[in-house]
Design an enzyme around this catalytic site. Structure first.
Site: not given
Ligand code: UFG
Length: 331
Positions: A20, A40, A82-83, A100, A149, A229, A293
């Site tokens: 993304i 990174n 950044a994940a 992170n 997450y 989705r 899910d």
């Protein structure tokens, strides 16, 4: 590089070598901004870097380095892509995800505070909602993430309000539904290793790189039994960020927006689209449900349309699949 001409146009893009983030960098360049990429390369790719854009290989949790970068380029705003972002992996490695996505973001916010940079566009996720109580999901839906997450993103959303109150850091949090597709004109697209996402996995099947697809559950309470989705084209996602950035810098208040289309597609519909677009058979086998899910995740995306005038332009399913296919075929 920031120079007199670019004064006031520098945006630090964390994760700009990722899927993304790289599309965001392209949109920023096209709109006359001056992105500076910090990545990174843990999950980013050097070949997704935009030619001519300043790139620093490093970690956004390195506070001193980030402060120096923000000052050097006179950065106006930070975009944070950044994940670690895999739901299943986060269940296996919660500590990695909190390190992170939470610990390093704390360092980032502190760096921004120290450097006096007060504008942040934050990549959040539909995973903050958990199992939806009602669909389509509005931003007012309660937050009950079902994975580490989703929890890490919910924690940072909350922290951002607290940091704004204390330090005046303004922000827009964009809760993405399912980012998909590839840039129609540039050589950037979606690639993970190993690949777990539906559309790139189907591309690998079409290319003969895997024997068949697996459909995780055909016994869901949905019209065809497969999960539904809300797929949003990655360039539409980037345009949502651009509008959020412009609004924030023009003084709009901090806000949270869903970024989806309001249209749900089932896994079987996606497979049909891939067959239609590629003209190839794309075999699949039914497989067990994937833990965590939800059956259906579809956005109510009215708020971002009303507030920022965002409208998806490339997010119909066949266009998403066509752009993904064009990119994957290049190899
Ligand atoms: N699926 C399959 N077979 C596969 C891969 C996926 O059936 O081989 C199904 C999944 O069960 C799900 C759908 O296809 O129903 C989409 O799965 P993805 O792995 O492509 O995407 P997710 O919905 O799991 O997650 C994505 C992002 C997350 C984000 C979430 C929010 O990866 O970061 O969307 O909607 F949180």
């Amino acid at each position: 590089m920031t120079n007199g001409r670019n004064e006031g146009r520098a945006v630090l893009v964390l994760g700009g070598a990722g899927y993304i983030g790289s599309h965001m960098v392209a949109s920023l360049v096209d709109a006359g901004w001056v992105p500076v990429v910090l990545d990174n390369l843990a999950t980013g790719h050097r070949d997704l870097l935009h030619p001519g854009v300043a790139f620093v290989e490093g970690d956004f949790g390195d506070r001193r380095m980030v402060v120096a970068l923000l000052k050097k380029h006179r950065v106006q705003a930070v975009m944070h892509f950044a994940a670690s972002s895999l739901v299943g992996e986060s269940v296996q490695y919660p500590l990695v995800y909190y390190r992170n996505n939470v610990s390093k973001t704390i360092e980032l916010l502190d760096a921004m505070r120290e450097a006096g940079v007060r504008n942040l566009i934050f990549s959040s996720t539909a995973a903050v909602y958990g199992q939806p109580e009602s669909v389509p999901i509005t931003e007012a839906h309660s937050l009950h993430p079902t994975s580490p997450y989703g929890s890490t993103k919910a924690v940072i959303e909350r922290l951002l309000t607290e940091v704004e109150a204390a330090h005046g850091l303004r922000h827009m949090s964009l809760r993405y539904f399912n980012a998909a597709g590839a840039h129609p004109d540039r050589p950037i697209g979606e690639r993970h290793d190993p690949e777990t996402h539906l559309i790139p996995s189907l591309m690998q099947v079409a290319l003969g790189q895997r024997p068949g697809a697996e459909v995780f559950g055909l016994d869901w309470p949905t019209p065809d039994g497969s999960c539904v989705r809300d797929y949003v084209h990655v360039c539409d996602l980037a345009s949502a960020h651009l509008l959020a950035l412009e609004a924030l810098l023009a003084g709009a208040p901090s806000a949270i927006y869903n970024v989806g289309t309001g249209v749900g597609c089932s896994v079987l519909e996606v497979i049909d689209s891939v067959r239609r677009v590629t003209g190839l058979p794309v075999p699949f086998v039914p497989a067990a449900r994937r833990p965590g899910d939800p059956a259906v995740l579809v956005a109510d995306a009215d708020r971002i349309g009303r507030a920022l005038g965002w409208r998806p332009e490339l997010s119909d399913l066949d266009t998403i699949v066509e752009t993904a296919w064009a990119w994957h075929r290049r190899g």
